[in-house]
Design a protein around this motif. Structure first.
Motif, PDB file in Angstrom:
ATOM      1  N   ARG A 571       0.839  -1.215   0.000  1.00 11.51           N
ATOM      2  CA  ARG A 571       0.000   0.000   0.000  1.00 11.51           C
ATOM      3  C   ARG A 571       0.865   1.252   0.000  1.00 11.51           C
ATOM      4  O   ARG A 571       0.571   2.226  -0.715  1.00 11.51           O
ATOM      5  N   ALA A 572       1.937   1.246   0.783  1.00 16.55           N
ATOM      6  CA  ALA A 572       2.827   2.416   0.818  1.00 16.55           C
ATOM      7  C   ALA A 572       3.467   2.647  -0.548  1.00 16.55           C
ATOM      8  O   ALA A 572       3.626   3.795  -0.992  1.00 16.55           O
ATOM      9  N   TYR A 573       3.829   1.546  -1.206  1.00 20.10           N
ATOM     10  CA  TYR A 573       4.464   1.649  -2.522  1.00 20.10           C
ATOM     11  C   TYR A 573       3.487   2.211  -3.558  1.00 20.10           C
ATOM     12  O   TYR A 573       3.838   3.095  -4.348  1.00 20.10           O
ATOM     13  N   TYR A 574       2.251   1.729  -3.544  1.00 20.69           N
ATOM     14  CA  TYR A 574       1.260   2.286  -4.461  1.00 20.69           C
ATOM     15  C   TYR A 574       1.022   3.767  -4.171  1.00 20.69           C
ATOM     16  O   TYR A 574       0.875   4.580  -5.089  1.00 20.69           O
ATOM     17  N   GLY A 575       0.970   4.125  -2.899  1.00 22.33           N
ATOM     18  CA  GLY A 575       0.811   5.537  -2.556  1.00 22.33           C
ATOM     19  C   GLY A 575       1.958   6.372  -3.087  1.00 22.33           C
ATOM     20  O   GLY A 575       1.765   7.479  -3.615  1.00 22.33           O
ATOM     21  N   PHE A 576       3.179   5.866  -2.951  1.00 21.87           N
ATOM     22  CA  PHE A 576       4.363   6.539  -3.500  1.00 21.87           C
ATOM     23  C   PHE A 576       4.237   6.693  -5.012  1.00 21.87           C
ATOM     24  O   PHE A 576       4.492   7.773  -5.571  1.00 21.87           O
ATOM     25  N   MET A 577       3.831   5.634  -5.685  1.00 18.72           N
ATOM     26  CA  MET A 577       3.741   5.632  -7.146  1.00 18.72           C
ATOM     27  C   MET A 577       2.703   6.635  -7.647  1.00 18.72           C
ATOM     28  O   MET A 577       2.961   7.405  -8.583  1.00 18.72           O
ATOM     29  N   TRP A 578       1.527   6.643  -7.049  1.00 22.86           N
ATOM     30  CA  TRP A 578       0.457   7.518  -7.538  1.00 22.86           C
ATOM     31  C   TRP A 578       0.760   8.993  -7.289  1.00 22.86           C
ATOM     32  O   TRP A 578       0.229   9.860  -7.967  1.00 22.86           O
ATOM     33  N   ALA A 579       1.640   9.286  -6.329  1.00 27.02           N
ATOM     34  CA  ALA A 579       1.990  10.681  -6.052  1.00 27.02           C
ATOM     35  C   ALA A 579       3.262  11.111  -6.772  1.00 27.02           C
ATOM     36  O   ALA A 579       3.605  12.288  -6.775  1.00 27.02           O
ATOM     37  N   HIS A 580       3.950  10.157  -7.391  1.00 29.73           N
ATOM     38  CA  HIS A 580       5.199  10.441  -8.107  1.00 29.73           C
ATOM     39  C   HIS A 580       4.879  11.033  -9.473  1.00 29.73           C
ATOM     40  O   HIS A 580       3.900  10.648 -10.114  1.00 29.73           O
ATOM     41  N   PRO A 581       5.669  11.967  -9.977  1.00 26.35           N
ATOM     42  CA  PRO A 581       5.425  12.484 -11.325  1.00 26.35           C
ATOM     43  C   PRO A 581       5.427  11.367 -12.359  1.00 26.35           C
ATOM     44  O   PRO A 581       6.274  10.464 -12.330  1.00 26.35           O
ATOM     45  N   GLY A 582       4.485  11.427 -13.268  1.00 27.58           N
ATOM     46  CA  GLY A 582       4.356  10.419 -14.315  1.00 27.58           C
ATOM     47  C   GLY A 582       2.971   9.798 -14.306  1.00 27.58           C
ATOM     48  O   GLY A 582       2.319   9.704 -13.267  1.00 27.58           O
ATOM     49  N   LYS A 583       2.514   9.365 -15.467  1.00 28.59           N
ATOM     50  CA  LYS A 583       1.245   8.666 -15.564  1.00 28.59           C
ATOM     51  C   LYS A 583       1.394   7.265 -14.974  1.00 28.59           C
ATOM     52  O   LYS A 583       2.503   6.783 -14.769  1.00 28.59           O
ATOM     53  N   LYS A 584       0.280   6.603 -14.685  1.00 29.54           N
ATOM     54  CA  LYS A 584       0.335   5.342 -13.930  1.00 29.54           C
ATOM     55  C   LYS A 584      -0.133   4.162 -14.793  1.00 29.54           C
ATOM     56  O   LYS A 584      -1.066   4.293 -15.578  1.00 29.54           O
ATOM     57  N   LEU A 585       0.500   3.009 -14.595  1.00 33.02           N
ATOM     58  CA  LEU A 585       0.060   1.775 -15.234  1.00 33.02           C
ATOM     59  C   LEU A 585       0.217   0.623 -14.258  1.00 33.02           C
ATOM     60  O   LEU A 585       1.282   0.451 -13.646  1.00 33.02           O
ATOM     61  N   LEU A 586      -0.844  -0.162 -14.103  1.00 30.48           N
ATOM     62  CA  LEU A 586      -0.842  -1.299 -13.188  1.00 30.48           C
ATOM     63  C   LEU A 586      -1.417  -2.506 -13.906  1.00 30.48           C
ATOM     64  O   LEU A 586      -2.496  -2.431 -14.502  1.00 30.48           O
ATOM     65  N   PHE A 587      -0.692  -3.618 -13.848  1.00 32.45           N
ATOM     66  CA  PHE A 587      -1.175  -4.849 -14.470  1.00 32.45           C
ATOM     67  C   PHE A 587      -2.275  -5.464 -13.621  1.00 32.45           C
ATOM     68  O   PHE A 587      -2.249  -5.421 -12.393  1.00 32.45           O
ATOM     69  N   MET A 588      -3.226  -6.075 -14.294  1.00 29.77           N
ATOM     70  CA  MET A 588      -4.381  -6.683 -13.633  1.00 29.77           C
ATOM     71  C   MET A 588      -3.934  -7.635 -12.518  1.00 29.77           C
ATOM     72  O   MET A 588      -2.930  -8.330 -12.630  1.00 29.77           O
ATOM     73  N   SER A 655      14.322   6.477   6.562  1.00 29.41           N
ATOM     74  CA  SER A 655      13.619   6.011   5.352  1.00 29.41           C
ATOM     75  C   SER A 655      12.345   6.813   5.119  1.00 29.41           C
ATOM     76  O   SER A 655      11.275   6.274   4.803  1.00 29.41           O
ATOM     77  N   VAL A 656      12.475   8.139   5.245  1.00 30.93           N
ATOM     78  CA  VAL A 656      11.354   9.058   5.042  1.00 30.93           C
ATOM     79  C   VAL A 656      11.612   9.896   3.790  1.00 30.93           C
ATOM     80  O   VAL A 656      12.735  10.352   3.554  1.00 30.93           O
ATOM     81  N   ILE A 672       3.203  15.232   0.066  1.00 29.47           N
ATOM     82  CA  ILE A 672       3.272  13.781   0.145  1.00 29.47           C
ATOM     83  C   ILE A 672       4.383  13.394   1.107  1.00 29.47           C
ATOM     84  O   ILE A 672       5.483  13.969   1.059  1.00 29.47           O
ATOM     85  N   ALA A 673       4.111  12.429   1.970  1.00 29.58           N
ATOM     86  CA  ALA A 673       5.128  11.953   2.903  1.00 29.58           C
ATOM     87  C   ALA A 673       5.073  10.430   2.967  1.00 29.58           C
ATOM     88  O   ALA A 673       3.982   9.845   3.067  1.00 29.58           O
ATOM     89  N   CYS A 674       6.246   9.797   2.893  1.00 29.34           N
ATOM     90  CA  CYS A 674       6.351   8.335   2.947  1.00 29.34           C
ATOM     91  C   CYS A 674       7.235   7.923   4.117  1.00 29.34           C
ATOM     92  O   CYS A 674       8.274   8.542   4.357  1.00 29.34           O
ATOM     93  N   ASN A 675       6.826   6.884   4.797  1.00 29.95           N
ATOM     94  CA  ASN A 675       7.620   6.279   5.864  1.00 29.95           C
ATOM     95  C   ASN A 675       7.772   4.800   5.520  1.00 29.95           C
ATOM     96  O   ASN A 675       6.811   4.033   5.607  1.00 29.95           O
ATOM     97  N   PHE A 676       8.967   4.412   5.115  1.00 27.78           N
ATOM     98  CA  PHE A 676       9.188   3.047   4.657  1.00 27.78           C
ATOM     99  C   PHE A 676       9.811   2.152   5.731  1.00 27.78           C
ATOM    100  O   PHE A 676      10.530   1.213   5.418  1.00 27.78           O
ATOM    101  N   THR A 677       9.516   2.469   6.978  1.00 28.26           N
ATOM    102  CA  THR A 677       9.875   1.581   8.082  1.00 28.26           C
ATOM    103  C   THR A 677       8.605   1.243   8.858  1.00 28.26           C
ATOM    104  O   THR A 677       7.604   1.969   8.760  1.00 28.26           O
ATOM    105  N   PRO A 678       8.630   0.171   9.660  1.00 27.45           N
ATOM    106  CA  PRO A 678       7.448  -0.160  10.474  1.00 27.45           C
ATOM    107  C   PRO A 678       7.348   0.657  11.756  1.00 27.45           C
ATOM    108  O   PRO A 678       6.496   0.368  12.598  1.00 27.45           O
TER     109      PRO A 678
END
Length: 745
Positions: A571-588, A655-656, A672-678
């Protein structure tokens, strides 16, 4: 010879014939290069005509009237293999039919050799163009009316062939029956066959330049094909498809695609869903219209990208080794059914892209390889014409007719089927002569370099034609190197694509996410390096089918930790991706966290959506698309450096990551803020440019997604405390393994 004549204007002809024994022998053994010079009606003396026909397997043949059954001449069998001659007198070329008796029944048919050519030299010249849209109207099988007679006209490019015959169900697949007429100026063979019906199967029997009859070939311009593993081409009546998407077609012309939200759902139609109760069969195009399109719309994706659906023989190629480039695969229905699917998508507000494969083609015997007994479509030198990695042939882009064939194919899909764009596969393999080759295994270009100059020209031309056909479409390159100007316009020396897949971003970020959080501090640069070049092209961020095959597992399967942490990481990775510059593509399957690696032979694991964590990912993707679509800051400047600012990029120890996204209105921002640790980070200060309330509009750790529900109670107020070089700041809580979006209100 005895004969009867019920028309007084026709008189008996002489019994002599002007056809040599050698010509007859050549015809009956399918070796004659010019059958129209012998067969049909020919005036052998003033007012005297011979009607000649080759009808193997018949017992007797008569010449009868075009509109009645009156016998004009009984035909004489002059060769035991079925060569007949009938003689009659007439003031003009007779209009007739043939009546034949066989062992089983009698039949009456019009003679294909009674009709003159219907292809002009100008049309034949069009096969060297491709960009004007005429090529698929000249070549292939077309339902036409000639001399008040319905039938199909066939035309195929085979300049090195000694002889080409049309074969099919209608003539017992006998290459002696319908040898074709050669137009020498363009190497095009042509014939008109009256009375054929849509749905009839056909191929070409070709005698190569050395006299060898090669395996039967499917029509390169077939508009429909048999269901694999059957390989015949299928006649289709060239009627206009029915469309109700006029509003969509007009609307898609509006706006700059780079500034619009674009979230693409990549889909393999054969394995999105199957019907287990019916031998695990495919869904049809119409069933997919009823199920797939509402699903994609509900999740908020803007486009569906289809893995190739141009007819292909081998399921395991996923469509990337096509044979009939002008035919939608019959696995899911007819061409009309495919058009229905596109129309339904457009009426639901969903665009459709097609994966297009001009980079290579398979060596199946019924395909393009060695088509006319020569290296017609491919390079003869295997150092230029064969992909060792894939076992496929490479098109000879330097040959005018081959380039025109491919350019016309691109235009065909955009025009005929209203597709909204093409994603071009394996562009890097086209651009580099030494792609996946060792020294000595490739041929340098005329300047001594490794650039494929002919492929570059072809891609530029294909893009120019595509955008010239309809500026509302766009093209996307799967290009995995640092080739400059892939998405730059052709007038500026670029390749002319609208967008390019950002393969580097995908590899780097997946590498980072696979690391245990305790080690991520040492790989922090993998998440930030993409911003060094993020605006050098118009990028699409792809998590494609290529990342869930060949032992790579699923995207979820790459995530470290226990089950909860794996889903939190995803979920964190998808959040990072959707907020990153660039259009989005996700495989089914990625939208609900498919557990296993993708298998093209079975359906996605839809039962997983009954699990809370999987359905939570699905719910998150829906909300990510909604927020992305509704927030100008997250899409208007996807392709512009001015739309992005780092807030914090160097906090590897925690890892922020934090950054700003900005819309065309500078006051429209998202934080946008990401925390990639638990480990939750409370009281983390982020510099912001403006005062006011920063609403928490999305938190990947929310309980409804399966998270721990740590957050910021709906939002935070900016303090007049300078931070990160900005006059204001917000004090936020960063949940464990999460991405949080704040929108300034």
């Amino acid at each position: 010879m005895t004969w009867t004549n019920t028309r007084p204007e026709l008189q008996a002809a002489s019994t002599g014939t002007s056809v040599s024994d050698a010509a007859i022998e050549a015809l009956v053994h399918a070796n004659h290069a010019d059958p129209f010079a012998v067969l049909g009606a020919h005036e052998v003396a003033p007012g005297e005509w011979e009607v000649r026909a080759l009808l193997p397997g018949t017992r007797s043949v008569s010449v009868i009237g075009r509109h009645d059954d009156g016998v004009l001449a009984e035909m004489e069998l002059v060769h035991r293999e079925g060569f007949y001659i009938g003689r009659l007198s007439a003031n003009e070329k007779p209009r007739y039919r043939l009546k034949a008796s066989t062992a089983g029944h009698d039949w009456i048919a019009l003679d294909p050799y009674a009709f003159d050519s219907t292809i002009s030299d100008e049309e034949i010249a069009a096969i060297r163009d491709g960009g004007d849209g005429r090529l698929p109207k000249v070549l292939g099988a077309h339902h036409v009316e000639i001399d008040s007679t319905d039938g199909f006209r066939f035309a195929v490019w085979a300049p090195s062939a000694r002889r080409v015959s049309l074969v099919g169900d209608f003539n017992g697949w006998d290459g002696r029956r319908y040898p074709m007429r050669l137009h020498r100026s363009g190497g095009v063979w042509e014939i008109f066959i009256p009375g054929l019906m849509p749905g009839d199967r056909y191929k070409y029997e070709i005698q190569g330049p050395d006299g060898t009859v090669i395996p039967l070939k499917a029509d390169p311009l077939a508009f429909a094909a048999e269901h694999p593993p059957a390989t015949a081409s299928v006649l289709r009546k060239s009627e206009k498809l029915e469309w109700t998407d006029g509003g969509w077609m007009k609307t898609r012309m509006e706006g700059d695609k780079r500034k619009l939200p674009m979230a693409i759902y990549e889909c393999h139609l054969g394995s999105w869903a199957r019907v287990p109760d019916e031998s695990n069969r495919y869904l049809t195009y119409r069933e997919l219209a009823d199920r797939l399109i509402p699903y994609v719309k509900d999740l908020g994706f803007t486009h569906i990208e289809l893995l190739p659906i141009t007819e292909y023989p081998f399921d395991g190629s996923w469509g990337y080794q096509p044979v009939s480039l002008f035919a939608p695969t019959s696995r899911f229905g007819t061409p009309e059914d495919f058009a229905f699917f596109i129309d339904a998508a457009h009426n639901a507000g969903i665009g459709v892209l097609l994966d297009w494969v001009p980079g290579h083609f398979p060596n199946d015997p019924h395909g393009l390889a060695n088509f006319d007994g020569s290296h017609l479509y491919e390079h003869a030198d295997p150092r230029q014409g064969f992909h060792q990695d894939w076992g496929t042939h490479i098109y000879n882009y330097g040959r005018e007719e081959v380039s025109a064939f491919l350019v016309a194919n691109a235009r065909f899909w955009l025009e005929e089927y209203h597709l909204d764009g093409l994603r071009v596969d394996a562009v890097a393999s086209m651009l580099y002569l030494d792609y996946s080759r060792k020294p000595g295994e490739w041929v340098p270009n005329r300047h001594g370099g490794n650039e494929n100059l002919e492929a570059i020209s072809f891609l530029q031309r294909a893009n120019a034609v595509a955008y010239g056909t309809d500026p509302g479409i766009f093209t996307v390159a799967e290009e995995s190197t640092a080739w400059p100007g892939v998405s730059a316009p052709t007038y500026a020396g670029g390749l002319g694509f609208g967008f390019k897949w950002n393969m580097g971003w995908m590899h780097d970020t997946l590498h980072y996410m696979q690391e245990d959080p305790v080690n991520r501090r040492h790989h922090h640069h993998h998440m930030t390096f993409g911003l060094v070049y993020a605006f050098s092209e118009n990028y699409v961020l792809p998590l494609s089918h290529d990342e869930v095959v060949h032992g790579k597992g699923s995207i979820l399967g790459r995530m470290p930790g226990d089950r909860w942490q794996r889903f939190a990481n995803l979920r964190a990775y998808y959040g990072f991706m959707w907020a990153h510059p660039g259009k989005k593509l996700l495989f089914m399957g990625g939208e609900f966290g498919q557990e296993r690696e993708w298998n093209h032979d079975i359906s996605l694991d839809w039962h997983l959506t009954e699990d809370a964590l999987h359905s939570g990912v699905q719910r998150l993707v829906r909300d990510l698309n909604r927020v992305y679509r509704m927030s100008p800051a997250l899409h208007e400047r996807d392709c512009e450096e001015t739309g992005f600012e780092w807030i914090v990029s160097d906090d590897a120890d925690h890892s922020v990551l934090g950054w700003l996204r900005k819309g065309e209105d500078e006051s429209t921002i998202a934080v946008i803020a990401c925390n990639f640790t638990p480990i939750p980070r409370e009281g983390y200060r982020l510099g912001v440019p403006f005062p006011g309330l920063y609403e928490e509009v999305l938190n990947t750790d929310a309980q409804l997604y399966g998270g721990s529900n740590v957050g910021n109670l709906g939002g935070v107020e900016a303090d007049e405390v300078p931070c990160h070089g900005r006059p204001y700041s917000i004090l936020v809580t960063l949940p464990p393994l999460s991405t949080v979006y704040f929108q300034r209100r």
